[in-house]
Write a protein that holds these residues in place. Sequence first.
Motif, PDB file in Angstrom:
ATOM      1  N   ARG A  75      -2.639  16.775 -17.252  1.00 30.37           N
ATOM      2  CA  ARG A  75      -1.357  17.251 -16.721  1.00 30.37           C
ATOM      3  C   ARG A  75      -0.204  16.440 -17.306  1.00 30.37           C
ATOM      4  N   ASP A 107      -0.597  22.367 -20.942  1.00 28.70           N
ATOM      5  CA  ASP A 107      -0.820  22.713 -22.349  1.00 28.70           C
ATOM      6  C   ASP A 107      -0.146  21.747 -23.309  1.00 28.70           C
ATOM      7  N   THR A 108       0.367  20.638 -22.805  1.00 25.03           N
ATOM      8  CA  THR A 108       1.093  19.708 -23.671  1.00 25.03           C
ATOM      9  C   THR A 108       0.147  18.913 -24.564  1.00 25.03           C
ATOM     10  N   GLY A 128       6.053  16.625 -20.537  1.00 28.44           N
ATOM     11  CA  GLY A 128       5.736  18.046 -20.543  1.00 28.44           C
ATOM     12  C   GLY A 128       6.879  18.945 -20.934  1.00 28.44           C
ATOM     13  N   SER A 148       4.477  20.884 -13.475  1.00 27.95           N
ATOM     14  CA  SER A 148       3.365  20.392 -14.287  1.00 27.95           C
ATOM     15  C   SER A 148       3.105  21.336 -15.446  1.00 27.95           C
ATOM     16  N   ASN A 149       2.756  20.744 -16.581  1.00 26.37           N
ATOM     17  CA  ASN A 149       2.419  21.498 -17.782  1.00 26.37           C
ATOM     18  C   ASN A 149       1.043  21.046 -18.248  1.00 26.37           C
ATOM     19  N   GLU A 200       7.066  17.903 -16.069  1.00 25.33           N
ATOM     20  CA  GLU A 200       8.286  18.528 -16.574  1.00 25.33           C
ATOM     21  C   GLU A 200       9.421  18.235 -15.594  1.00 25.33           C
TER      22      GLU A 200
END
Length: 372
Positions: free
Chosen positions: A178, A168-169, A142, A165-166, A181
């Motif tokens: 998820r 949009d990856t 992420g 957590s990201n 990061e």
Amino acid sequence: MPLDPTLTTPTTPTTQEATTPTKPQKPTKPVDAILHSLAANRELATKKAVREALREAGLPGRPAYIDQVFAYRAEHNRHRWTRTTRRAVAHTGKECPACPQTSAPTKPVLLPSGTPQQRINARRRATLKAVAVNLLRYGAAGGSSFRVGFSDDPTKIGYLVEMESNWDTYKGAYKGWRANEDHHTVTIPYQWLTRVYRRDLEDLSGLLTLDAIPVSSGCPDIELYKAVWARQGRGYQVITERGFIARCGDYDFHADTAEGALKGIRRKMTAAGERAKPRSPLAITDEEFIKRFSRRDKECNVSLDDARESGSCESGILQWCEAVGIDPARGSIPLHEALEAFSREPQTEVRLAVIQAARRYRREQRLAGQAQ
């Protein structure tokens, strides 16, 4: 009565005298003196200005005179540029070496942008990050970040990793999944380059040294430091530990106390000195080492106690286990698994642990045979 000739009205000049042009006034100085004076005038930068100045001085504006003015100006410049050298020669009586002349124009040497403090801080950050990402896990799917701070307070020195957590990856079929990061925050002293890096203490047994202050060891051959170091934990987590580091040559030992560090380094040096013989397991290559011990009994296991008895410190053992993906809670692993992990992350401490395990296994087998 005749008139006084001085009071008579002047006669009108003849036509020839009236039409004859007036000749320019001849210069009162030598020509070279005038040309030198014009060359010294920096305001006469063009040929047109020099030509007008020549005519005002009573000389014709010939191209030869104009070229001579610029030639004298170049001579004046050379004379001015060599003034310091000529004075040095007159003072010392020795000929000074000529300055090197470059035919091609050179670019000016410019300092990097920023103040000196900003430049040295940027170097500290770049150096620490290069060492840290080589020793510890970094770069989740992420995204990642690395921040380095400075402090003179020893209690604030440490290494912290925050996981986020990201969402949009990932794209396409995995959109909305998820991604982790890892954000690293490291605090080191302002003197990290001189305390740690210039002493080659930044990487000891795979551990990242954050701070190291020399203390007396009582032995001229052993270096002892009160230190803070970081080791790899589970996943991207990093564990900060404080204690003492003892170093002698290529060997080092981490411990909670100074006494423990000194005892550990002496034990490790003793073990290495007894086994560091020609063609011994410590003198051969990694491939030869793996080939030699892969022929051992398949039932031989390598345990944490074997690593401890061979002289390895607890932090180094845990660091290696995390680096190769072995759970320290298992207590022991088969010899072939230890050799496979050693091929991916070779360390001298692992060799010592394998040698210790093989000797222990042979001793146990011999005692079992005698008991029968």
